[in-house]
Design a protein around this motif. Sequence first.
Motif, mmCIF file in Angstrom:
data_model
loop_
_atom_site.group_PDB
_atom_site.id
_atom_site.type_symbol
_atom_site.label_atom_id
_atom_site.label_comp_id
_atom_site.label_asym_id
_atom_site.label_seq_id
_atom_site.Cartn_x
_atom_site.Cartn_y
_atom_site.Cartn_z
ATOM 1 N N GLY A 32 1.040 -1.383 0.195
ATOM 2 C CA GLY A 32 0.050 0.135 0.136
ATOM 3 C C GLY A 32 0.702 1.212 -0.198
ATOM 4 N N GLN A 33 0.016 2.518 0.409
ATOM 5 C CA GLN A 33 0.705 3.717 0.156
ATOM 6 C C GLN A 33 -0.183 4.755 0.900
ATOM 7 N N ASP A 34 0.341 5.781 1.095
ATOM 8 C CA ASP A 34 -0.695 6.981 1.594
ATOM 9 C C ASP A 34 -0.264 8.149 0.613
ATOM 10 N N ASN A 35 -1.181 8.846 0.324
ATOM 11 C CA ASN A 35 -1.241 10.275 -0.496
ATOM 12 C C ASN A 35 -2.439 10.939 -0.202
ATOM 13 N N THR A 36 -2.324 12.156 -1.122
ATOM 14 C CA THR A 36 -3.471 12.882 -1.201
ATOM 15 C C THR A 36 -4.494 12.310 -2.202
ATOM 16 N N LEU A 37 -5.847 12.864 -2.096
ATOM 17 C CA LEU A 37 -6.806 12.220 -2.777
ATOM 18 C C LEU A 37 -6.664 12.769 -4.294
ATOM 19 N N SER A 38 -6.378 13.767 -4.511
ATOM 20 C CA SER A 38 -5.825 14.077 -5.761
ATOM 21 C C SER A 38 -4.727 13.488 -6.565
ATOM 22 N N ASN A 39 -3.801 13.090 -5.932
ATOM 23 C CA ASN A 39 -2.471 12.151 -6.418
ATOM 24 C C ASN A 39 -3.047 10.831 -6.541
ATOM 25 N N ILE A 40 -3.948 10.134 -5.649
ATOM 26 C CA ILE A 40 -4.368 9.026 -5.795
ATOM 27 C C ILE A 40 -5.315 8.741 -7.074
ATOM 28 N N GLU A 41 -6.232 9.614 -7.314
ATOM 29 C CA GLU A 41 -7.249 9.878 -8.296
ATOM 30 C C GLU A 41 -6.416 10.182 -9.720
ATOM 31 N N SER A 42 -5.421 11.106 -9.780
ATOM 32 C CA SER A 42 -4.893 11.377 -10.820
ATOM 33 C C SER A 42 -3.939 10.239 -11.266
ATOM 34 N N LYS A 43 -3.284 9.646 -10.639
ATOM 35 C CA LYS A 43 -2.317 8.409 -10.840
ATOM 36 C C LYS A 43 -3.046 7.401 -10.864
ATOM 37 N N LYS A 44 -4.271 7.220 -10.699
ATOM 38 C CA LYS A 44 -5.320 6.190 -10.730
ATOM 39 C C LYS A 44 -4.592 4.954 -9.940
ATOM 40 N N PHE A 45 -4.197 5.087 -8.588
ATOM 41 C CA PHE A 45 -3.824 4.078 -7.755
ATOM 42 C C PHE A 45 -4.972 3.004 -7.449
ATOM 43 N N ASP A 46 -6.056 3.604 -7.443
ATOM 44 C CA ASP A 46 -7.426 2.843 -7.217
ATOM 45 C C ASP A 46 -7.365 1.465 -7.985
ATOM 46 N N GLU A 47 -6.756 1.799 -9.062
ATOM 47 C CA GLU A 47 -6.515 0.565 -10.120
ATOM 48 C C GLU A 47 -5.822 -0.616 -9.487
ATOM 49 N N VAL A 48 -4.974 -0.411 -8.782
ATOM 50 C CA VAL A 48 -4.213 -1.337 -8.281
ATOM 51 C C VAL A 48 -4.214 -1.414 -6.779
ATOM 52 N N GLN A 49 -5.128 -1.113 -6.221
ATOM 53 C CA GLN A 49 -5.528 -0.899 -4.703
ATOM 54 C C GLN A 49 -7.031 -1.516 -4.386
ATOM 55 N N LYS A 50 -7.278 -2.288 -3.326
ATOM 56 C CA LYS A 50 -8.442 -2.478 -3.101
ATOM 57 C C LYS A 50 -9.165 -1.722 -2.061
ATOM 58 N N TYR A 51 -8.561 -1.224 -1.099
ATOM 59 C CA TYR A 51 -9.064 -0.543 0.013
ATOM 60 C C TYR A 51 -8.557 0.800 0.183
ATOM 61 N N MET A 52 -9.530 1.709 0.731
ATOM 62 C CA MET A 52 -8.817 3.008 0.744
ATOM 63 C C MET A 52 -9.439 3.637 2.186
ATOM 64 N N THR A 53 -8.536 3.968 3.234
ATOM 65 C CA THR A 53 -9.016 4.578 4.418
ATOM 66 C C THR A 53 -8.833 6.265 4.640
ATOM 67 N N ILE A 54 -9.785 6.957 4.810
ATOM 68 C CA ILE A 54 -9.786 8.110 4.834
ATOM 69 C C ILE A 54 -9.447 8.570 6.416
ATOM 70 N N MET A 55 -8.089 9.371 6.434
ATOM 71 C CA MET A 55 -7.382 9.251 7.851
ATOM 72 C C MET A 55 -6.999 10.980 7.791
ATOM 73 N N ASN A 56 -6.514 11.346 6.902
ATOM 74 C CA ASN A 56 -5.770 12.657 7.201
ATOM 75 C C ASN A 56 -4.692 12.659 8.394
ATOM 76 N N HIS A 57 -4.020 11.529 8.471
ATOM 77 C CA HIS A 57 -2.914 11.198 9.435
ATOM 78 C C HIS A 57 -1.767 12.038 9.503
ATOM 79 N N ASN A 58 -1.224 12.659 8.018
ATOM 80 C CA ASN A 58 -0.242 13.471 7.804
ATOM 81 C C ASN A 58 -0.587 14.111 6.487
ATOM 82 N N ARG A 59 0.384 14.981 5.991
ATOM 83 C CA ARG A 59 0.321 15.668 4.696
ATOM 84 C C ARG A 59 1.407 15.342 3.660
ATOM 85 N N VAL A 60 0.990 15.779 2.210
ATOM 86 C CA VAL A 60 2.008 15.919 1.264
ATOM 87 C C VAL A 60 1.711 17.658 1.094
#
Length: 347
Positions: free
Chosen positions: A224-252
Amino acid sequence: MKKKLFGLIAFLSILILAACGGSSEKSDSSNAGSENDGNDIQELTIKFSHVVAENTPKHQGALAMKEYIEKESDGKIKVEIYPNSSLFGDQDEYQNLVANNVQFIAPDLSKFVGQNPQFNVTSLPFAFPSDDEAIAFWDGEKGQEILRSLTDDGVLGLYMWPNGGKHMTNAKKPIEKPEDLKGMKFRTQGGQVQEAIYSALGAGSESIPFGELYTALDQGVVDGQDNTLSNIESKKFDEVQKYMTIMNHNRVDYAVFTNTKFWDSLNEPTKEIIEAGVEKGTEKARSEAKALNDAALETIKERGNVKITELTPEQIEVFKEALQPIYDQFEDEIGADVYEAIRAVSE
């Protein structure tokens, strides 16, 4: 003969004096021309390199900067933007900025922890509730002090550009509590605090350049990885990942950095235009960050590739408690005064 010789000498003397006077006048004229040149906008081509996609706050800020500078300079200053690591990537953009092969970069601030551990600020767990608090810190005295700490390398930090809070994705299972991360391996941008977070949660970590992350996730190099929503969406990481947790645990968060040799070579009218352009880019990047992240979340939901878990405030408190020891661990490196500046804008 003596009279003739004296007359010839006198005539030659007049010629020499006249020549000297003419030379002096030419020199003064040349100096005046040089001063006039100093009031003209310099003709330049500026390169701006970054590693993310076009539909991100960073690229939108770079475009606003380019538009302003080229318009206000009547085309004398050209700004070339290279997104998606198309010129330089995570691993070599800083070295090329130092060498003045590129004049502006806007890297993830955690990339500079090797030069100054205070850049770990963005990685501190749950330090900033939103973009507003992060901006307030970096615009403040301590933030500016950190941004301008790289001048010995010939690098000058100007403004922070927010990207947003980070959220976790993985290919294994939903993450709802700290124990859920045990045994998994996550990609990080690098930095001691990033590694400490995953260690505290029982997970492994590996630093992987952003441009190589999609392939690493697809091939299972990391879970897995952690990133901002715009980076996750624009790089289409959701194509190669199954789960996402909304956390805001730290920042980019990014910042615009320039080369000091380039910066100091600018005359005043040229520098004024470029400075104003960076300010315009900053306004755009800051205004776009939240809107793009909100839109990215909706797009990820519409694509339906990942199961999304949104943590409750109570669940987030459990993560905060688990990660609180990290503040004690890094206080000496980051500084108690920096912690105080964070609290001043976040509480």
